[in-house]
Design an enzyme around this catalytic site. Structure first.
Site: not given
Length: 165
Positions: A110, A132-134
């Site tokens: 992200s 999911t951002c990482f």
């Protein structure tokens, strides 16, 4: 503020995109798919290079490429998962089934470039979790290959019912 930016702030653009999409593909044809399946249909299914994926993976909290759980993880991915399941695992962990043109070295999170990451976290009875951002997978320290395989497959196949951060 966040809700406005995500929903209302781009509603006109989203409506225009949806209108154009529906002009090309009739809504009744896409209604049978959930969001994950629709992405796979639209983006296609590229063949995943497991060696490139493994070479561009980081490990944390005691895991390393030679750790037994990590060895089992890659054995499951390479020998038990078919390509579609690999794509769903990638989607589970990163939020997308697309592989960058340059390969896994160019994977982004992200806030910029971020490698696929596996962190030792959770109890051996827990399911893997995704951030999911990482691009991070929290993989518990399972005690056998079969246990890892079953839990990983369940998390990937049924991820719409589990919390993904």
């Amino acid at each position: 503020m966040v809700r406005w930016r995500v929903e209302r702030g781009v509603s006109q653009q989203s409506q225009s995109l949806l209108k154009g999409f529906n002009e090309v593909i009739e809504p009744r044809l896409t209604a049978v798919f959930d969001a994950r399946e629709l992405e796979l249909v639209i983006a296609g299914t590229a063949e995943i290079d497991v060696n490139d994926w493994r070479k561009n993976t980081e490990y944390r909290s005691g895991y390393h490429d030679g750790h037994p759980v990590i060895q089992w993880f890659w054995a499951a991915i390479e020998h038990r998962f078919d390509n579609e399941q690999r794509l769903r695992l990638l989607q589970f962990v990163t939020g997308t089934s697309s592989i960058p043109y340059e390969g896994f070295a160019a994977l982004r999170g992200s806030n910029g470039p971020r490698k696929f990451c596996i962190e030792k976290l959770g109890k051996p009875t827990s399911l893997p979790r995704a951030h999911t951002c990482f691009n991070r997978l929290d993989l518990p320290p399972y005690t056998s290959f079969e246990n890892l395989y079953e839990k990983l497959l369940l998390a990937v196949e049924e991820s719409s019912t589990f919390g993904i951060e």
